[in-house]
Design an enzyme around this catalytic site. Structure first.
Site, short mmCIF file in Angstrom:
data_model
loop_
_atom_site.label_atom_id
_atom_site.label_comp_id
_atom_site.label_asym_id
_atom_site.label_seq_id
_atom_site.Cartn_x
_atom_site.Cartn_y
_atom_site.Cartn_z
N ARG A 104 0.82 -1.22 0.00
CA ARG A 104 0.00 0.00 0.00
C ARG A 104 0.85 1.27 0.00
O ARG A 104 0.49 2.26 0.63
CB ARG A 104 -0.94 0.03 1.21
CG ARG A 104 -1.99 -1.05 1.24
CD ARG A 104 -3.26 -0.58 0.55
NE ARG A 104 -4.20 -1.67 0.43
CZ ARG A 104 -5.21 -1.90 1.27
NH1 ARG A 104 -5.40 -1.10 2.29
NH2 ARG A 104 -6.01 -2.90 1.08
N ARG A 164 -3.18 6.59 1.35
CA ARG A 164 -3.68 7.73 2.13
C ARG A 164 -2.67 8.41 3.05
O ARG A 164 -2.96 9.46 3.59
CB ARG A 164 -4.90 7.29 2.93
CG ARG A 164 -6.11 7.08 2.03
CD ARG A 164 -7.19 6.31 2.75
NE ARG A 164 -6.72 4.98 3.06
CZ ARG A 164 -7.46 4.06 3.65
NH1 ARG A 164 -8.68 4.32 4.02
NH2 ARG A 164 -6.97 2.87 3.88
N ARG A 218 -7.65 12.05 -4.31
CA ARG A 218 -8.87 11.41 -3.81
C ARG A 218 -9.96 12.41 -3.42
O ARG A 218 -11.12 12.04 -3.26
CB ARG A 218 -8.53 10.49 -2.63
CG ARG A 218 -7.89 9.18 -3.06
CD ARG A 218 -8.92 8.17 -3.57
NE ARG A 218 -9.66 7.59 -2.45
CZ ARG A 218 -10.87 7.92 -2.08
NH1 ARG A 218 -11.54 8.83 -2.74
NH2 ARG A 218 -11.45 7.35 -1.05
N ASP A 263 -6.95 -2.61 -7.25
CA ASP A 263 -7.40 -3.32 -6.06
C ASP A 263 -7.64 -4.77 -6.43
O ASP A 263 -8.00 -5.06 -7.59
CB ASP A 263 -8.67 -2.69 -5.49
CG ASP A 263 -8.90 -3.17 -4.06
OD1 ASP A 263 -8.35 -2.55 -3.14
OD2 ASP A 263 -9.59 -4.19 -3.88
N TYR A 282 -14.52 -12.09 0.13
CA TYR A 282 -15.24 -10.82 -0.05
C TYR A 282 -16.56 -11.02 -0.79
O TYR A 282 -17.58 -10.40 -0.47
CB TYR A 282 -14.36 -9.80 -0.81
CG TYR A 282 -13.31 -9.20 0.08
CD1 TYR A 282 -13.60 -8.12 0.91
CD2 TYR A 282 -12.04 -9.74 0.14
CE1 TYR A 282 -12.65 -7.59 1.76
CE2 TYR A 282 -11.07 -9.22 0.99
CZ TYR A 282 -11.39 -8.14 1.80
OH TYR A 282 -10.45 -7.62 2.64
O1 CP3 Z 1 -0.09 -1.66 -2.41
C1 CP3 Z 1 -0.39 -0.73 -3.15
O2 CP3 Z 1 0.00 0.46 -2.97
C2 CP3 Z 1 -1.18 -1.00 -4.41
C3 CP3 Z 1 -2.57 -0.90 -4.36
C4 CP3 Z 1 -3.41 -1.86 -3.54
C5 CP3 Z 1 -4.62 -1.44 -2.95
N1 CP3 Z 1 -5.25 -2.53 -2.45
C6 CP3 Z 1 -5.09 -0.07 -2.95
C7 CP3 Z 1 -6.14 0.33 -1.99
C8 CP3 Z 1 -3.29 -3.22 -3.30
C9 CP3 Z 1 -2.16 -4.16 -3.65
C10 CP3 Z 1 -4.48 -3.64 -2.62
C11 CP3 Z 1 -4.73 -5.04 -2.24
C12 CP3 Z 1 -5.93 -5.34 -1.46
N2 CP3 Z 1 -7.16 -4.76 -1.53
C13 CP3 Z 1 -6.00 -6.39 -0.53
C14 CP3 Z 1 -4.88 -7.36 -0.19
C15 CP3 Z 1 -3.87 -6.77 0.72
C16 CP3 Z 1 -4.38 -6.39 2.08
O3 CP3 Z 1 -4.46 -5.18 2.33
O4 CP3 Z 1 -4.71 -7.26 2.86
C17 CP3 Z 1 -7.29 -6.41 0.01
C18 CP3 Z 1 -7.81 -7.36 1.05
C19 CP3 Z 1 -8.03 -5.37 -0.65
C20 CP3 Z 1 -9.45 -5.00 -0.46
C21 CP3 Z 1 -9.57 -3.64 0.06
N3 CP3 Z 1 -9.35 -2.49 -0.67
C22 CP3 Z 1 -9.95 -3.24 1.36
C23 CP3 Z 1 -10.29 -4.21 2.49
C24 CP3 Z 1 -9.95 -1.86 1.39
C25 CP3 Z 1 -10.39 -0.95 2.51
C26 CP3 Z 1 -9.40 -0.95 3.61
C27 CP3 Z 1 -8.78 0.39 3.76
O5 CP3 Z 1 -7.58 0.44 4.04
O6 CP3 Z 1 -9.50 1.39 3.60
C28 CP3 Z 1 -9.54 -1.39 0.12
C29 CP3 Z 1 -9.37 0.02 -0.28
C30 CP3 Z 1 -8.03 0.38 -0.80
N4 CP3 Z 1 -7.27 -0.36 -1.65
C31 CP3 Z 1 -7.38 1.64 -0.59
C32 CP3 Z 1 -6.19 1.60 -1.33
C33 CP3 Z 1 -5.19 2.71 -1.49
C34 CP3 Z 1 -7.92 2.81 0.22
C35 CP3 Z 1 -8.89 3.49 -0.67
C36 CP3 Z 1 -9.03 4.97 -0.41
O7 CP3 Z 1 -8.27 5.78 -0.97
O8 CP3 Z 1 -10.00 5.35 0.29
#
Ligand code: CP3
Length: 344
Positions: free
Chosen positions: A26, A30, A39, A75, A152
């Site tokens: 990640r 944020r 965003r 994502d 999910y």
């Molecule tokens: O790593 C990176 O920088 C690349 C981008 C990336 C995102 N999600 C961006 C994201 C990657 C590789 C993921 C993987 C992802 N997404 C996983 C596996 C890794 C992990 O975190 O366990 C999972 C389970 C998801 C599903 C997901 N997406 C969730 C549960 C959430 C909400 C949780 C949170 O932190 O808010 C997201 C949203 C998400 N994916 C964000 C980002 C940058 C936040 C979105 C925002 O800007 O509001």
């Protein structure tokens, strides 16, 4: 620089370094003011779906920190949309999928996709990212592992407490296997298309694998993981498997066929090394919470991880899970300075 010379790729292929390559899960997100600015104007899915925006946010952490690898901005849930998932991200709620999968007829309705058609925009982003990245920074393409994706889709969002998912696993095992296989097929097609578009390496995220007992992991998860990693072999790029909270599954992970195993912060790297053997490259595993603390703590914990590896085999430095949104930029700079002797 030639591709073979990239530090990340060399480490992923097993070369040892005193100063390991480093990137953060990640790393675009944020905690970066420039990400939050984007965003403000665009929703999360808009950023994922627009190649210019996805490329821009992928580049942001590289400009600041020159990490050794860049992860494409998207994502794990994005490829489920053309398969039929009605996906949204509510403010502060994380993902929601409104049409859950609970029965054989739900699984039968899942569409087989051709990623080069329905996910063209993602492939376009990857092309742009590879063209913009510096030559020494590897581009990682990723997907969710079928078990984590299914969690999910079956639960309809954050998979807690996993009752529907485990219910399907125990009470409708054939339907569940069918679901995992459909997702597995998508993952191989999708990751192959990402590599074709320019990804230098692949990471598979299996965030929730750890909720499975070992015997269920062997029965449901391992077969589909093996077919994914063997289906990717011919692409010739290094592959990483990351599962959170999965120490009890480590001996089984050796059988997935992944080149690199990503560990969360609970697993001591020296113990993982004994279980996985010298030929498996380890990735990880600083607790993301350490980056919320003092400089002294960040430096001490980083050194501890480096000394746990202690030249025993290949290592890629990372966090044990995604970087937290409240992480100060200065903490990332301290981390990089401790590993490299400089931050960018
Ligand atoms: O790593 C990176 O920088 C690349 C981008 C990336 C995102 N999600 C961006 C994201 C990657 C590789 C993921 C993987 C992802 N997404 C996983 C596996 C890794 C992990 O975190 O366990 C999972 C389970 C998801 C599903 C997901 N997406 C969730 C549960 C959430 C909400 C949780 C949170 O932190 O808010 C997201 C949203 C998400 N994916 C964000 C980002 C940058 C936040 C979105 C925002 O800007 O509001």
């Amino acid at each position: 620089m030639k591709k073979d010379e990239m530090l990340y790729l060399r480490a992923a292929r097993g070369e040892k370094f005193e100063k390991p390559p480093v990137w953060l899960m990640r790393q675009a997100g944020r905690y970066l003011p420039e990400y939050n600015l984007i965003r403000k104007k665009f929703s999360f899915l808009d950023v994922c779906n627009n190649p210019e925006l996805a490329c821009e946010v992928t580049m942001q952490p590289i400009r600041r920190f020159h990490f050794d690898a860049s992860i494409m901005f998207s994502d794990i849930l994005v490829p489920l949309v053309p398969m039929g998932a009605e996906l949204s991200f509510g403010k502060g709620h994380g993902p929601v999928i409104s049409n859950t999968i609970r029965s054989k007829s739900d699984v039968d309705k899942i569409k087989k996709i051709e990623p080069r058609e329905s996910l063209k925009h993602v492939l376009e982003s990857v092309k742009m990212m590879r063209a913009e990245l510096p030559g020494d920074v590897a581009l990682i393409g990723f997907a969710g592992a079928p078990f984590t994706l299914s969690s999910y889709w079956v639960e309809g969002g954050k998979p807690d407490p996993f009752a529907n998912l485990k219910g399907m696993m125990y009470h409708q095992p054939e339907t569940f296997i069918n679901l995992l296989e459909k997702l597995g097929e998508m993952v191989v097609d999708y990751l192959s298309a990402l590599v074709e578009a320019g990804a230098d390496a692949i990471q598979l995220f299996d965030t929730w694998a750890g909720i499975m007992p070992v015997h269920e992991y062997r029965k449901f998860n391992l077969p589909v993981l093996k077919s994914i990693f063997s289906g990717l072999k011919h692409l010739g790029v290094p592959t990483t498997y990351y599962a959170k909270g999965s120490m009890h599954l480590l001996p089984e992970m050796k059988n997935t066929g992944a080149d690199v195993i990503g560990l969360d912060w609970r697993s001591p790297l020296d113990e993982a090394r004994v279980t996985l053997g010298a030929e498996t490259v380890l990735q990880g595993n600083l607790d993301p919470t350490v980056l919320l603390g003092s400089e002294e703590t960040i430096r001490r914990e980083t050194r501890r991880i480096l000394s746990e590896v202690n030249g025993s085999g290949g290592h890629i430095f990372n966090l044990g899970h995604g970087i937290l949104p409240m992480t100060p930029i200065s903490s990332v700079e301290i981390l990089l300075d401790e590993i490299r002797g400089h931050s960018a």
